[in-house]
Design a protein around this motif. Structure first.
Motif, short mmCIF file in Angstrom:
data_model
loop_
_atom_site.label_atom_id
_atom_site.label_comp_id
_atom_site.label_asym_id
_atom_site.label_seq_id
_atom_site.Cartn_x
_atom_site.Cartn_y
_atom_site.Cartn_z
N GLN A 12 0.80 -1.22 0.00
CA GLN A 12 0.00 0.00 0.00
C GLN A 12 0.84 1.27 0.00
O GLN A 12 0.46 2.27 -0.60
CB GLN A 12 -0.93 -0.01 1.22
N TYR A 52 -1.87 -5.06 -6.32
CA TYR A 52 -3.11 -5.17 -5.55
C TYR A 52 -3.67 -3.78 -5.28
O TYR A 52 -4.65 -3.38 -5.89
CB TYR A 52 -2.89 -5.96 -4.24
N HIS A 53 -2.98 -2.99 -4.42
CA HIS A 53 -3.46 -1.64 -4.15
C HIS A 53 -3.35 -0.78 -5.41
O HIS A 53 -2.29 -0.71 -6.02
CB HIS A 53 -2.67 -1.01 -3.00
N ASP A 75 -4.10 -11.94 -4.26
CA ASP A 75 -5.29 -12.03 -3.42
C ASP A 75 -4.85 -11.64 -2.00
O ASP A 75 -4.61 -12.48 -1.14
CB ASP A 75 -5.84 -13.47 -3.45
N ALA A 76 -4.73 -10.32 -1.80
CA ALA A 76 -4.11 -9.82 -0.57
C ALA A 76 -5.04 -9.91 0.63
O ALA A 76 -4.59 -9.77 1.77
CB ALA A 76 -3.63 -8.39 -0.77
N GLU A 77 -6.35 -10.11 0.39
CA GLU A 77 -7.27 -10.31 1.51
C GLU A 77 -6.99 -11.66 2.16
O GLU A 77 -6.80 -11.77 3.37
CB GLU A 77 -8.73 -10.28 1.03
N GLN A 78 -6.95 -12.69 1.30
CA GLN A 78 -6.72 -14.06 1.78
C GLN A 78 -5.26 -14.31 2.11
O GLN A 78 -4.94 -15.01 3.06
CB GLN A 78 -7.13 -15.05 0.68
N PRO A 80 -2.14 -12.14 2.50
CA PRO A 80 -1.31 -10.94 2.59
C PRO A 80 0.17 -11.30 2.76
O PRO A 80 0.48 -12.41 3.19
CB PRO A 80 -1.85 -10.25 3.84
N GLU A 190 1.03 -12.97 8.28
CA GLU A 190 1.21 -12.78 6.84
C GLU A 190 1.93 -13.99 6.25
O GLU A 190 2.59 -14.75 6.96
CB GLU A 190 2.08 -11.54 6.57
#
Ligand code: UD1
Ligand code: CA
Length: 430
Positions: A12, A52-53, A75-78, A80, A190
């Protein structure tokens, strides 16, 4: 070329405090990510950027400038973390170099030292007096045993001064077998890419530390880092051009874009700014002049001259406070304050002080064409579109609205009149 490159750019970049994605911030005229892609293109035909971001915005920016770059959406939600970034795709070649998108100072030499040899993994290591913030690298008998993230270190591990610089060259088979097996059982919950090191070592694989230069592998995380990286890159760019024969007066006051090029003997005085992909050949750019995306050949500019994008100056003299935009000047003299935009001006023509091409009517831009040996008197306005052929004289103060013929004197003036003794009456002086 038998190496793949993966550029991690999904983070991010919160510390940048910006609406612009971190990796799109520019250093010496080029975004950090483009510095990485340019380096990658020198060694690889299989480049994947992990996003991603603000993925759509970054992808669009890359596609504007490059062809054939692959994209992988993390797939940074699942999943990271840097290991999560590597999940869900496979590289083409037998080895992959994994780079970060926020390391604009890494040189080709450093990358070459990482892709050499036959270890299963080569990893970049720096030695720091103050290792805080980095993953610690545990080295035994010259080989890496594991990387422990700072937040997972036991006190003794925190003392380790060899740290992970974050760039790796990994065999494809290692990625394919260990990335799917990563877990997030750590302090940050993570998926750590760095965990593949210990997994590989446990299976008897060789992980080789490559000691690299701290300066090159510094990540840019804040605007302060960005400014420091800019200073370092500017020093490198100017050193290289001075070695190639460019003279610079007070080089620390000069800015040169990473895309600019020089040929022949050039002299840049203090305060000069060379922007974009400018090409300067055997020319003298004087104090505080700005050149943007232009071709300057056998010419001199300034002091305080401004040459805006898509201009071409050949055998030309541009003096103080002359602004040129999208114009081609060949063998021209324009010594003092003028605006020459959307114009072509040919050999032997002289542009007087205060001359302005009126190129814009509020809606559209129009061309001004001036041929050879035209004398444009001071304070002339050329209302475009207008064409002045060779051998024309334009009187000072003329507003040119019509084309002229060779041999003409062009003038538009009201007749001058004098009122006798007006001054004395007005000021009541004898
Ligand atoms: C990482 C390393 C650490 C090393 C440091 C060097 C891990 C677990 N740790 O730490 O050992 O000392 O780099 O700078 O790898 N990224 C993604 N997806 C994510 C998270 C990050 O693509 O989910 C990208 C970021 O955009 C960045 C790079 O990976 O380009 C590194 O991420 P960052 O968060 O800076 O890594 P660290 O946690 O500092
Ligand atoms: Ca992190």
């Amino acid at each position: 070329m038998s190496i793949s490159v993966v550029i991690l750019a999904a983070g991010q970049g919160t510390r940048m405090k910006s609406t612009t994605p971190k990796v799109l911030h520019e250093i010496s005229g080029k975004s950090m990510l483009f510095h990485a892609i340019d380096a990658a293109q020198k060694i690889s035909d299989d480049i994947t950027v992990v996003l991603y971001h603000q993925a759509a915005r970054i992808q669009a920016e890359i596609e504007k400038h490059y062809e054939g770059i692959h994209f992988h959406m993390q797939d940074a939600e699942q999943y990271p973390g840097t290991g999560g970034a590597m999940k869900g795709f496979s590289v083409k070649h037998t080895k992959a170099l994994i780079l970060n998108g926020d390391m604009p100072l890494v040189t080709m030499n450093a990358l070459k030292s990482l892709i050499q040899g036959d270890a299963d993994i080569n990893m970049s290591v720096i030695k720091l007096d103050n290792p805080s913030g980095y993953g610690r690298v545990v080295i035994l008998n010259g080989n890496v045993q594991e990387i422990v993230e700072e937040k997972d270190c036991i006190p003794a591990q925190k003392e380790i001064q060899t740290v992970n610089a974050g760039v790796y060259c990994v065999k494809k088979e290692i990625l394919d077998s260990y990335i799917p097996a990563l877990n997030n059982h750590n302090a940050q919950a993570e998926y750590y890419l760095t965990d593949i090191i210990k997994m590989a070592v446990d299976d008897g694989k060789i992980v080789h530390p490559v000691i690299v230069d701290e300066e090159e592998f510094k990540g840019v995380n804040s605007k302060l880092d960005l400014a420091h990286a800019e200073e370092i890159l500017q020093r490198r760019i100017k050193t290289a051009w001075m070695k190639a024969g460019v003279s610079m007066r007070l080089p620390e006051t000069i800015y040169i874009d990473s895309r600019a090029t020089f040929e022949g003997e050039c002299l840049l005085e203090n305060g000069v700014s060379i922007q974009g992909a400018s090409h300067i050949i055997t020319s003298h750019i004087k104090t505080n002049s700005v050149i943007e995306d232009s071709h300057i050949e056998n010419s001199d500019v300034g002091p305080m001259g401004r040459v805006r994008p898509n201009s071409k100056l050949i055998d030309t003299h541009i003096g103080n406070f002359v602004e040129v935009k999208k114009s081609t000047l060949t063998g021209v003299k324009a010594g003092h304050l003028a605006y020459l935009g959307d114009a072509t001006i040919e050999e032997g023509s002289n542009i007087g002080a205060g001359v302005i091409t009126c190129n814009y009517d509020g809606k559209n831009k129009y061309q001004t064409k001036i041929g050879k040996n035209v004398f444009v008197g001071s304070d002339t306005q050329l209302v475009a579109p207008v064409t002045i052929p060779d051998d024309v004289m334009i009187a000072a103060g003329t507003t040119v609205t019509k084309d002229a013929n060779s041999g003409d004197l062009v003038l538009s003036r009201t007749h001058q009149k004098s009122i006798k003794n007006f001054f004395y009456k007005f000021f009541r002086k004898a």
